[in-house]
Motif scaffolding. Structure first.
Motif, PDB file in Angstrom:
ATOM      1  N   PRO A   1      39.757  71.220  37.563  1.00 30.00           N
ATOM      2  CA  PRO A   1      39.929  69.765  37.484  1.00 30.00           C
ATOM      3  C   PRO A   1      40.183  69.161  38.862  1.00 30.00           C
ATOM      4  O   PRO A   1      40.814  69.779  39.721  1.00 30.00           O
ATOM      5  N   ARG A   2      39.657  67.963  39.076  1.00 27.22           N
ATOM      6  CA  ARG A   2      39.848  67.265  40.353  1.00 27.22           C
ATOM      7  C   ARG A   2      41.164  66.507  40.410  1.00 27.22           C
ATOM      8  O   ARG A   2      41.617  66.104  41.480  1.00 27.22           O
ATOM      9  N   GLU A   3      41.745  66.270  39.266  1.00 24.80           N
ATOM     10  CA  GLU A   3      43.028  65.563  39.178  1.00 24.80           C
ATOM     11  C   GLU A   3      43.754  66.058  37.942  1.00 24.80           C
ATOM     12  O   GLU A   3      43.150  66.699  37.076  1.00 24.80           O
ATOM     13  N   PRO A   4      45.077  65.813  37.843  1.00 25.23           N
ATOM     14  CA  PRO A   4      45.816  66.272  36.658  1.00 25.23           C
ATOM     15  C   PRO A   4      45.172  65.785  35.374  1.00 25.23           C
ATOM     16  O   PRO A   4      44.726  64.640  35.288  1.00 25.23           O
TER      17      PRO A   4
ATOM     18  N   PHE B   1      36.582  70.560  29.848  1.00 29.17           N
ATOM     19  CA  PHE B   1      36.570  69.776  31.078  1.00 29.17           C
ATOM     20  C   PHE B   1      35.915  68.419  30.854  1.00 29.17           C
ATOM     21  O   PHE B   1      35.291  68.172  29.816  1.00 29.17           O
ATOM     22  N   ASP B   2      36.057  67.564  31.836  1.00 28.68           N
ATOM     23  CA  ASP B   2      35.584  66.186  31.700  1.00 28.68           C
ATOM     24  C   ASP B   2      34.645  65.829  32.843  1.00 28.68           C
ATOM     25  O   ASP B   2      35.050  65.818  34.004  1.00 28.68           O
ATOM     26  N   VAL B   3      33.369  65.574  32.513  1.00 35.02           N
ATOM     27  CA  VAL B   3      32.396  65.064  33.489  1.00 35.02           C
ATOM     28  C   VAL B   3      31.717  63.847  32.853  1.00 35.02           C
ATOM     29  O   VAL B   3      30.758  63.985  32.087  1.00 35.02           O
ATOM     30  N   PRO B   4      32.206  62.651  33.128  1.00 33.66           N
ATOM     31  CA  PRO B   4      31.597  61.446  32.564  1.00 33.66           C
ATOM     32  C   PRO B   4      30.155  61.278  33.038  1.00 33.66           C
ATOM     33  O   PRO B   4      29.763  61.810  34.082  1.00 33.66           O
ATOM     34  N   LEU B   5      29.399  60.516  32.289  1.00 38.49           N
ATOM     35  CA  LEU B   5      27.978  60.310  32.578  1.00 38.49           C
ATOM     36  C   LEU B   5      27.758  59.750  33.984  1.00 38.49           C
ATOM     37  O   LEU B   5      26.871  60.209  34.712  1.00 38.49           O
ATOM     38  N   HIS B   6      28.558  58.777  34.388  1.00 34.20           N
ATOM     39  CA  HIS B   6      28.337  58.140  35.695  1.00 34.20           C
ATOM     40  C   HIS B   6      28.580  59.099  36.847  1.00 34.20           C
ATOM     41  O   HIS B   6      28.014  58.933  37.932  1.00 34.20           O
TER      42      HIS B   6
END
Length: 245
Positions: A49-52, A197-202
């Motif tokens: 992750p890039r942030e908490p 994990f979280d990778v939004p479309l934008h």
């Protein structure tokens, strides 16, 4: 828009979850999937992750709590650790969790389990811990662990809900259905101790080869697909009295 999609998904694919009480007289095994720095510690690597992240932090806390309970009771615990060779990429993902680096080690909250006698550590070089447990001679460390400990119930936690957790659960259920994992009966996934994990479309649009991966949506999909394969999904786990004869 993402929140609307999640609401729509939950309406179309409702996921009923159980509150589970584990009886003291039945051997339950705990499987920790890839709770390592490379997936969970901020800034630790290409897939960290890039942030908490609240979902990941909650997963770590719940997994560590469960690990303590299982170790206090001397119940069997197996921890899978993603550990790749630098010359063997795992497309479509960039290099990650290279063997020998701190990325492939347990997060600080779980490093203590390495000294526990009831814990088996298995480093794997693929998504699926079941396949990653196969030795050169054809034996399977995970299968032997289930049989040697006479495990009847399996509780699975970790990351990622829709990738390594799901792949392991699907293989385990298929093996159980074919009679390879006697005496295993039930496979449970504890939703509050899983994360993805979280990778939004934008963001994905600006990374070559990246796929969008909205966290809450894919977490739900992973749990739903595990249940579709025959796993029990639980949002509360505790230990109780022995089963009555």
């Amino acid at each position: 828009m993402v929140s609307q999609a999640i609401d729509l998904l939950r309406n179309e694919l409702p996921l009923e979850q159980e509150s589970v009480v584990l009886p003291e007289d039945v051997v339950t095994g705990l499987v920790l999937v890839d709770i390592i720095n490379g997936f969970c510690t901020v800034g630790a690597g290409n897939l960290a992750p890039r942030e908490p992240n609240r979902q990941i932090s909650g997963m770590i806390n719940e997994s560590a709590r469960l690990a303590r309970l299982f170790c206090e009771k001397k119940l069997p615990v197996m921890a899978f650790l993603d550990s790749h060779h630098a010359d063997k990429p795992e497309d479509p993902y960039p290099p990650h969790c290279i063997a020998g680096t701190d990325e492939s080690n347990l997060v600080p909250a779980l490093q203590w389990i390495e000294k526990e006698t009831n814990v088996t550590i298995r480093r794997k070089d693929c998504y699926d811990g079941y396949l990653g447990s196969i030795e050169a001679d054809g034996s399977n460390v995970f299968v032997d662990w289930v049989k040697n400990n006479q495990i009847k119930t399996l509780l699975v936690v970790g990351v990622c809900t829709d990738i390594c957790v799901l792949d392991f659960v699907c293989s385990t259920l298929s093996a159980r259905n074919r009679g390879f994992l006697s005496p295993l009966q039930d496979v449970m996934v504890y939703s509050r101790a899983c994360a993805t994990f979280d990778v939004p479309l934008h963001i994905a649009k600006n990374i070559k080869g990246a796929l969008p991966h909205p966290q809450e949506l894919m977490h739900h999909v992973g749990l739903y697909m595990a249940k579709e394969r025959g796993a029990k999904i639980t949002n509360e786990v505790s230990f109780g009295a022995p089963n009555k004869p």
